[in-house]
Scaffold this motif. Sequence first.
Motif, PDB file in Angstrom:
ATOM      1  N   ASN A   7      36.803  40.524  91.952  1.00 37.83           N
ATOM      2  CA  ASN A   7      38.149  41.165  92.032  1.00 37.83           C
ATOM      3  C   ASN A   7      38.880  40.376  91.415  1.00 37.83           C
ATOM      4  OD1 ASN A   7      38.729  38.864  93.670  1.00 37.83           O
ATOM      5  ND2 ASN A   7      38.782  40.160  95.451  1.00 37.83           N
ATOM      6  N   SER A   8      38.725  39.363  90.311  1.00 39.52           N
ATOM      7  CA  SER A   8      39.725  38.840  89.527  1.00 39.52           C
ATOM      8  C   SER A   8      38.758  38.202  88.184  1.00 39.52           C
ATOM      9  CB  SER A   8      40.139  37.499  90.121  1.00 39.52           C
ATOM     10  OG  SER A   8      39.194  36.416  90.221  1.00 39.52           O
ATOM     11  N   GLU A   9      39.603  38.095  87.072  1.00 46.86           N
ATOM     12  CA  GLU A   9      38.841  37.782  85.990  1.00 46.86           C
ATOM     13  C   GLU A   9      38.450  36.409  85.882  1.00 46.86           C
ATOM     14  OE1 GLU A   9      40.628  38.531  82.148  1.00 46.86           O
ATOM     15  OE2 GLU A   9      41.101  40.567  82.762  1.00 46.86           O
ATOM     16  N   ALA A  10      39.153  35.506  86.661  1.00 47.64           N
ATOM     17  CA  ALA A  10      38.931  34.049  86.812  1.00 47.64           C
ATOM     18  C   ALA A  10      37.494  33.932  87.504  1.00 47.64           C
ATOM     19  CB  ALA A  10      39.836  33.348  87.850  1.00 47.64           C
ATOM     20  N   ALA A  14      33.160  31.540  86.511  1.00 52.69           N
ATOM     21  CA  ALA A  14      32.328  30.933  87.728  1.00 52.69           C
ATOM     22  C   ALA A  14      30.860  31.511  87.873  1.00 52.69           C
ATOM     23  CB  ALA A  14      33.058  31.183  89.089  1.00 52.69           C
ATOM     24  N   ILE A  15      30.874  33.016  87.582  1.00 48.68           N
ATOM     25  CA  ILE A  15      29.534  33.744  87.397  1.00 48.68           C
ATOM     26  C   ILE A  15      28.832  33.158  86.159  1.00 48.68           C
ATOM     27  CG2 ILE A  15      28.496  35.695  86.619  1.00 48.68           C
ATOM     28  CD1 ILE A  15      30.793  36.904  88.764  1.00 48.68           C
ATOM     29  N   LYS A  16      29.369  32.673  84.978  1.00 44.89           N
ATOM     30  CA  LYS A  16      28.492  32.135  83.942  1.00 44.89           C
ATOM     31  C   LYS A  16      27.920  30.911  84.397  1.00 44.89           C
ATOM     32  CE  LYS A  16      30.586  32.751  79.946  1.00 44.89           C
ATOM     33  NZ  LYS A  16      31.391  33.057  78.809  1.00 44.89           N
ATOM     34  N   GLN A  17      29.006  30.110  84.793  1.00 51.65           N
ATOM     35  CA  GLN A  17      28.332  28.758  85.308  1.00 51.65           C
ATOM     36  C   GLN A  17      27.396  28.863  86.349  1.00 51.65           C
ATOM     37  OE1 GLN A  17      31.849  26.408  86.562  1.00 51.65           O
ATOM     38  NE2 GLN A  17      32.793  26.633  84.207  1.00 51.65           N
ATOM     39  N   TYR A  56      26.673  40.437  92.810  1.00 56.09           N
ATOM     40  CA  TYR A  56      28.121  40.638  92.557  1.00 56.09           C
ATOM     41  C   TYR A  56      28.159  42.167  92.671  1.00 56.09           C
ATOM     42  CZ  TYR A  56      29.240  35.842  92.132  1.00 56.09           C
ATOM     43  OH  TYR A  56      29.446  34.338  92.244  1.00 56.09           O
ATOM     44  N   TYR A  57      29.363  42.680  93.167  1.00 55.04           N
ATOM     45  CA  TYR A  57      29.569  43.793  93.337  1.00 55.04           C
ATOM     46  C   TYR A  57      31.119  44.105  92.755  1.00 55.04           C
ATOM     47  CZ  TYR A  57      31.310  48.245  95.486  1.00 55.04           C
ATOM     48  OH  TYR A  57      31.824  49.442  95.789  1.00 55.04           O
ATOM     49  N   LEU A  58      31.239  45.000  91.737  1.00 58.62           N
ATOM     50  CA  LEU A  58      32.546  45.221  91.281  1.00 58.62           C
ATOM     51  C   LEU A  58      32.921  46.673  91.422  1.00 58.62           C
ATOM     52  CD1 LEU A  58      34.964  44.686  89.501  1.00 58.62           C
ATOM     53  CD2 LEU A  58      33.632  45.488  87.619  1.00 58.62           C
ATOM     54  N   ASP A  59      34.248  47.195  92.129  1.00 56.72           N
ATOM     55  CA  ASP A  59      34.445  48.653  92.476  1.00 56.72           C
ATOM     56  C   ASP A  59      35.373  48.857  91.069  1.00 56.72           C
ATOM     57  OD1 ASP A  59      35.931  50.672  92.848  1.00 56.72           O
ATOM     58  OD2 ASP A  59      36.680  50.228  94.919  1.00 56.72           O
ATOM     59  N   SER A  65      40.220  47.410  84.660  1.00 50.00           N
ATOM     60  CA  SER A  65      40.564  46.596  83.437  1.00 50.00           C
ATOM     61  C   SER A  65      39.523  45.299  83.571  1.00 50.00           C
ATOM     62  CB  SER A  65      41.817  45.954  83.548  1.00 50.00           C
ATOM     63  OG  SER A  65      42.292  45.299  84.686  1.00 50.00           O
ATOM     64  N   LEU A  66      39.260  45.073  84.759  1.00 48.85           N
ATOM     65  CA  LEU A  66      38.185  43.769  84.945  1.00 48.85           C
ATOM     66  C   LEU A  66      36.683  44.253  84.558  1.00 48.85           C
ATOM     67  CD1 LEU A  66      37.352  41.067  86.012  1.00 48.85           C
ATOM     68  CD2 LEU A  66      37.356  42.042  88.322  1.00 48.85           C
ATOM     69  N   SER A  67      36.351  45.694  84.646  1.00 45.96           N
ATOM     70  CA  SER A  67      35.284  46.230  84.222  1.00 45.96           C
ATOM     71  C   SER A  67      34.812  46.119  82.868  1.00 45.96           C
ATOM     72  CB  SER A  67      34.874  47.693  84.887  1.00 45.96           C
ATOM     73  OG  SER A  67      33.825  48.338  84.338  1.00 45.96           O
ATOM     74  N   ASN A  68      36.214  46.534  82.114  1.00 45.31           N
ATOM     75  CA  ASN A  68      36.257  46.535  80.663  1.00 45.31           C
ATOM     76  C   ASN A  68      36.156  45.052  80.102  1.00 45.31           C
ATOM     77  OD1 ASN A  68      36.770  49.404  80.512  1.00 45.31           O
ATOM     78  ND2 ASN A  68      38.685  49.079  80.504  1.00 45.31           N
ATOM     79  N   ARG A  69      36.727  44.168  81.076  1.00 41.60           N
ATOM     80  CA  ARG A  69      36.682  42.717  80.635  1.00 41.60           C
ATOM     81  C   ARG A  69      35.026  42.113  80.628  1.00 41.60           C
ATOM     82  NH1 ARG A  69      36.868  38.489  77.860  1.00 41.60           N
ATOM     83  NH2 ARG A  69      37.595  36.737  78.743  1.00 41.60           N
ATOM     84  N   ILE A  70      34.494  42.588  81.588  1.00 44.71           N
ATOM     85  CA  ILE A  70      32.861  42.312  81.629  1.00 44.71           C
ATOM     86  C   ILE A  70      32.176  42.762  80.571  1.00 44.71           C
ATOM     87  CG2 ILE A  70      30.939  42.664  83.065  1.00 44.71           C
ATOM     88  CD1 ILE A  70      32.876  42.694  85.892  1.00 44.71           C
ATOM     89  N   ALA A  71      32.473  44.100  80.194  1.00 45.56           N
ATOM     90  CA  ALA A  71      31.701  44.651  79.069  1.00 45.56           C
ATOM     91  C   ALA A  71      32.115  43.907  77.805  1.00 45.56           C
ATOM     92  CB  ALA A  71      32.310  46.208  78.940  1.00 45.56           C
TER      93      ALA A  71
END
Length: 111
Positions: A7-10, A14-17, A56-59, A65-71
Amino acid sequence: MNWNIINSEAQLEAIKQESADQPVMIFKHSTRCSISAMALSRMERNWKDEAGIKPYYLDLISYRSLSNRIADEFDVQHQSPQVLLIQDGKCVYDASHMSISFDELKQQVAA
């Protein structure tokens, strides 16, 4: 299946690490789409924790905007529903719609 909610870009850093130590799956889910609901249900029914993948789950309706950032971050075209497999900080596999399969995801980890 124990989802970790994004639920946050931050969390992306952490996921990458985390993905340096174990594979990470991001499931981008549209709560308004019946195909997405079916793909999510299939993933949950077939999930095996012993595969060693952290889910991990993203709604993406609530966090578009977070979905777009992941892309952007993982250099994939936005799809819904979509799974991304992250290893060593990079997306090594993605699938969308009816191509989403736990067995295929698991095979990609072994590859």
